[in-house]
Design an enzyme around this catalytic site. Structure first.
Site, PDB file in Angstrom:
ATOM      1  N   PHE A  70     -11.576  -7.192  13.547  1.00  0.00           N
ATOM      2  CA  PHE A  70     -10.477  -7.657  12.697  1.00  0.00           C
ATOM      3  C   PHE A  70     -10.128  -6.575  11.665  1.00  0.00           C
ATOM      4  O   PHE A  70     -10.999  -6.027  11.008  1.00  0.00           O
ATOM      5  CB  PHE A  70     -10.887  -8.953  11.981  1.00  0.00           C
ATOM      6  CG  PHE A  70      -9.825  -9.437  11.028  1.00  0.00           C
ATOM      7  CD1 PHE A  70      -8.579  -9.840  11.497  1.00  0.00           C
ATOM      8  CD2 PHE A  70     -10.054  -9.470   9.666  1.00  0.00           C
ATOM      9  CE1 PHE A  70      -7.589 -10.264  10.626  1.00  0.00           C
ATOM     10  CE2 PHE A  70      -9.071  -9.903   8.785  1.00  0.00           C
ATOM     11  CZ  PHE A  70      -7.837 -10.303   9.273  1.00  0.00           C
ATOM     12  N   GLN A  71      -8.859  -6.269  11.551  1.00  0.00           N
ATOM     13  CA  GLN A  71      -8.349  -5.242  10.636  1.00  0.00           C
ATOM     14  C   GLN A  71      -8.981  -3.875  10.889  1.00  0.00           C
ATOM     15  O   GLN A  71      -9.231  -3.117   9.963  1.00  0.00           O
ATOM     16  CB  GLN A  71      -8.507  -5.674   9.170  1.00  0.00           C
ATOM     17  CG  GLN A  71      -7.610  -6.874   8.842  1.00  0.00           C
ATOM     18  CD  GLN A  71      -7.419  -7.106   7.355  1.00  0.00           C
ATOM     19  OE1 GLN A  71      -8.328  -6.863   6.568  1.00  0.00           O
ATOM     20  NE2 GLN A  71      -6.248  -7.588   6.979  1.00  0.00           N
ATOM     21  N   GLU A 117       0.810  -1.226   0.000  1.00  0.00           N
ATOM     22  CA  GLU A 117       0.000   0.000   0.000  1.00  0.00           C
ATOM     23  C   GLU A 117       0.841   1.273   0.000  1.00  0.00           C
ATOM     24  O   GLU A 117       0.415   2.312  -0.504  1.00  0.00           O
ATOM     25  CB  GLU A 117      -0.958   0.011   1.190  1.00  0.00           C
ATOM     26  CG  GLU A 117      -2.102  -0.977   1.080  1.00  0.00           C
ATOM     27  CD  GLU A 117      -1.762  -2.350   1.650  1.00  0.00           C
ATOM     28  OE1 GLU A 117      -0.576  -2.610   1.933  1.00  0.00           O
ATOM     29  OE2 GLU A 117      -2.701  -3.157   1.816  1.00  0.00           O
ATOM     30  N   LYS A 135     -17.476  -0.695   5.639  1.00  0.00           N
ATOM     31  CA  LYS A 135     -17.924  -1.669   4.650  1.00  0.00           C
ATOM     32  C   LYS A 135     -19.436  -1.624   4.421  1.00  0.00           C
ATOM     33  O   LYS A 135     -19.907  -1.725   3.292  1.00  0.00           O
ATOM     34  CB  LYS A 135     -17.503  -3.084   5.086  1.00  0.00           C
ATOM     35  CG  LYS A 135     -17.726  -4.109   3.987  1.00  0.00           C
ATOM     36  CD  LYS A 135     -17.067  -5.436   4.318  1.00  0.00           C
ATOM     37  CE  LYS A 135     -17.219  -6.401   3.149  1.00  0.00           C
ATOM     38  NZ  LYS A 135     -16.591  -7.699   3.448  1.00  0.00           N
ATOM     39  N   MET A 162      24.432   9.087   2.511  1.00  0.00           N
ATOM     40  CA  MET A 162      24.278  10.348   3.231  1.00  0.00           C
ATOM     41  C   MET A 162      24.564  10.160   4.713  1.00  0.00           C
ATOM     42  O   MET A 162      25.164  11.018   5.361  1.00  0.00           O
ATOM     43  CB  MET A 162      22.873  10.921   3.003  1.00  0.00           C
ATOM     44  CG  MET A 162      22.711  12.353   3.441  1.00  0.00           C
ATOM     45  SD  MET A 162      23.876  13.476   2.622  1.00  0.00           S
ATOM     46  CE  MET A 162      22.887  14.083   1.253  1.00  0.00           C
TER      47      MET A 162
END
Lengths: 164, 565
Positions: B112-113, B50, B162, B477
């Site tokens: 969940f999630q 993602e 949802k 760096m």
């Protein structure tokens, strides 16, 4: 310098946390914060007391204005204004002398006794924050059972008004 | 006709003009993915992580000016997107991120999630929304696009439970939106503009310091006209590169920590500084106490909170760069006044003396590949016309210095947040927006490994990105700072056990090349851009491990206290 910033903000879930989050993320301090809906239920009025140099206060007002939910704001301390805070204080009051003394104190500070039991008085006092501080100072500390302060709210004097 | 929330999302995106959507499916967004499956107007691009979806959308937005759009699921989908959202936020990139959320009945139950996506993203978005009712969905999406693109642009998150995507309501595309609490100013204050013009025309040692605002606002044309009319020197921030053509004689290079000697010295000696769409970042100012000590400062910015945040300015102008520059140009032309030619000639003589230091020189006879040489050659081979996406570190600064950008929106880098792993996914977004263009990802062996899984996405969509990996077997760096400021204690900046990048590229179905001699650099680049024009080429350049980025203003020093090569 102490500043009182009044904010009109959309009355939506999360609006308060946007303001609080901004202050913690940018390291500004909040002395007090009060919020409640206005006569237009879609808007909340928030009064925020903070301290900082002129530069910091300028940034605070700009950053607040940048929040999408903020409709308008005003630094009340820039002009003549009135500030008020309410305190509810529960005191031990047992026996004639003690009850008389507490009642006298409440009268001196224009407080009202709003709840009475055999052993306690609960007093409502309003005024600016220093008056409430003074009231607490004037009491015998051992008598104080509980204090609840609303935080400061404020309004400009005269014609000036924070409205959309 | 009534549509489900999922159908509304997809229909809305199409009606809003969105062509590409970068995302990754998951439980909470399955209804939306089903709606995507049943149409062919909005093209969904499946990434491998993602974070890459957000960077790809970001690259898409930077290179086109259109908002990048992302769709991810709840929980880890949303948290993985956060780095990309923060990256876009710091660089003011218009982006709309749709995150799935658990059904409204489960919110707050540690389902969940489930994560509080609105809470987690709040400090790194311009604004965010949780849609609790399908009836609010279309207008909320409209607000999200409106907020993302107007004023100072930025990412907006819309969290959609949802059940909202399953519920039905009537759909009408909201053509317009107005919000009482959000009305960005674009037109500058006339009085302030007049004051500024007077100051600009009266300058003896003027300096134009321009930033990402010029690029974001598509105001390059106005900037070039403004600068040429006056004949004043121009420096760009890293975000502003390409906003003014680097090949122009009035351009003195980038300023700041790794800016040119001439740009930083001119900043330190100018008497009037005009900051245009730049925000006085600490990497630009160095020690603010020593910043532009002799200058009156004019600051044009769309965001009032950027003004006098780091550096106190004398003439603030809130407005869009384009509008304000147009107004200034008109005022200057109408006044018939011209700058002080004699003072300006003297100023340019001084600047040319600083230029003569050749602060970007490097050893061209080295037997090792110098990263600067690779970038100069890349510029030559691509005729300076490629879209160059970069990761973060030494290679980023060298690209900024040596790939001389003449056009805006060609230089795609994570300037504010400095996100390693940005380059490759950003390049994917750019390539989707410009399928025929040469798109390059300049990276290092550290950065590339932070999103290397996207090589798989590149294969799926046939993206012919050219990856220039300046591989010095060090987090360069970090190593440079350790060399300068930590007595060469190279704590964890050494990359051991690197993969064989050639084989890795091949395993992903791409072309891999290894280049270890300076003499092979040009031929290899040519081959990549001609023979392998239509394929992704991973070019692993083994470069000089000891090379540093010069000049350098050490942290806390003034701009005129540079370390030169």
């Amino acid at each position: 310098m102490r500043h009182i910033i009044s904010i009109l903000i959309e009355n939506e879930a999360g609006a308060l946390s946007r303001v609080a989050g901004l202050f913690s993320a940018r390291g500004y301090n909040i002395e007090s914060l009060t919020v409640a809906p206005t006569e237009d239920a879609s808007l909340s009025r928030m009064t925020l007391v903070t301290r900082g140099s002129d530069d910091i206060i300028e940034q605070i007002t700009k950053q607040l204005n940048k929040l999408i939910d903020v409709v308008k704001l005003m630094d009340l301390t820039e002009g003549p204004h009135i500030e008020r805070e309410m305190m509810l204080i529960k005191l031990r009051a047992v026996g004639g002398d003690q009850r008389d003394e507490v009642k006298r104190m409440a009268d001196i500070f224009r407080g009202r006794i709003i709840d009475v039991t055999d052993t306690t008085y609960t007093i409502e006092v309003t005024g600016d924050s220093t008056k409430l501080d003074a009231f607490i100072q004037a009491l015998d500390k051992s008598l104080i059972l509980e204090t609840v302060r609303s935080g400061v709210m404020g309004i400009s004097r005269g014609e000036k008004a924070l409205r959309i | 006709m009534e549509l489900t929330g999922a159908e509304i999302v997809v229909r809305f995106l199409h009606d809003e003009g969105v062509e590409h959507l970068f995302g990754y499916p998951g439980g909470a967004v399955l209804h939306i993915y089903d709606a995507l499956y049943r149409q062919d107007k909005v093209k969904h691009i499946l990434v491998r992580h993602e974070q890459a979806a957000t960077h790809a959308a970001d690259g898409y937005a930077r290179s086109t000016g259109k908002p990048g759009v992302v769709l991810v699921t709840s929980g880890p989908g949303a948290t993985n997107a956060v780095t990309g959202i923060a990256t876009a936020y710091m660089d003011s990139i218009p982006m709309v991120v749709l995150t799935g959320q658990v059904p409204t009945s489960l919110i707050g139950n540690d389902a969940f999630q489930e994560v509080d996506a609105v809470g987690i993203t709040r400090p790194c978005v311009k604004h965010n929304f949780l849609v609790k009712d399908v009836k609010d969905l279309a207008i909320t999406l409209k607000k999200a696009f409106y907020i993302a693109q107007t004023g100072r642009p930025g990412p907006v998150v819309v969290d959609i439970p949802k059940d909202v995507t399953a519920n039905r309501t009537k759909y009408v595309f909201p053509k317009t939106v107005s919000m009482r609490s959000y009305n960005p100013v674009v037109k500058g204050h006339t009085g302030q503009i007049k004051r500024a013009v007077g100051m600009i025309l009266g300058a003896k040692r003027p300096m134009l310091y321009t930033g990402g605002g010029v690029v974001l606002n598509d105001a390059s044309r106005q900037l070039v006209e403004f600068a040429r009319l006056l004949g004043y020197p121009v420096t760009n921030t890293s975000m502003g590169l390409g906003g003014y053509p680097a090949s122009d004689k009035q351009f003195v290079g980038m300023l700041g920590m790794h800016g040119t000697y001439e740009a930083n010295m001119a900043m330190s000696h100018c008497d009037v500084l005009v900051a245009i769409g730049a925000r006085f970042d600490d990497r630009v100012t160095g020690n603010v106490q020593k910043f532009c000590p002799h200058a009156k400062i004019i600051h044009i910015d769309i965001d009032p909170s950027s003004i006098s945040k780091n550096v106190k300015v004398d003439v603030p102008i809130v407005g869009s760069v384009e509008h304000v520059l147009k107004d200034m140009l008109k005022l200057i032309k109408d006044s018939g006044e011209v700058p002080d030619g004699e003072a300006l000639a003297k100023w340019w003589t001084q600047i040319d003396e600083w230029r003569a230091k050749e602060c970007l020189k490097y050893d061209k006879s080295s037997e090792l590949i110098k990263p600067q040489y690779v970038l100069e050659t890349l510029h030559k081979i691509t005729k300076g016309d490629a879209f160059v996406c970069s990761d973060v570190g030494q290679h980023q600064m060298w690209t900024a210095q040596f790939y001389r950008f003449d056009k805006p929106r060609r230089w795609i880098n994570s300037g504010g947040l400095g996100t390693m792993g940005f380059g490759l996914p950003a390049a994917m977004g750019v390539q989707f927006a410009h399928p025929k263009a040469s798109v390059v990802c300049v990276t290092g062996e550290g950065s590339i490994q932070m999103n290397i899984q996207e090589l798989s996405t590149c294969l799926q969509y046939g993206l012919p990105i050219k990856i220039i990996c300046l591989n010095n077997r060090f987090l360069g760096m970090v190593r440079q700072w350790q060399e300068f400021f930590y007595d060469k204690r190279y704590s964890h900046s050494y990359m051991e056990s690197l993969p064989d990048f050639v084989k890795l590229a091949e395993a992903y179905g791409h072309v891999g090349m290894q280049i270890d001699k300076p003499a092979d650099v040009e031929a290899a680049l040519k081959e990549a851009f001609t023979k392998h024009k239509n394929r992704l080429v991973f070019m692993n350049f083994l470069t000089d491990q000891t090379e540093n980025v010069y000049p350098m203003v050490p942290a806390g020093a003034g701009l005129d206290e540079m370390i030169l090569v």
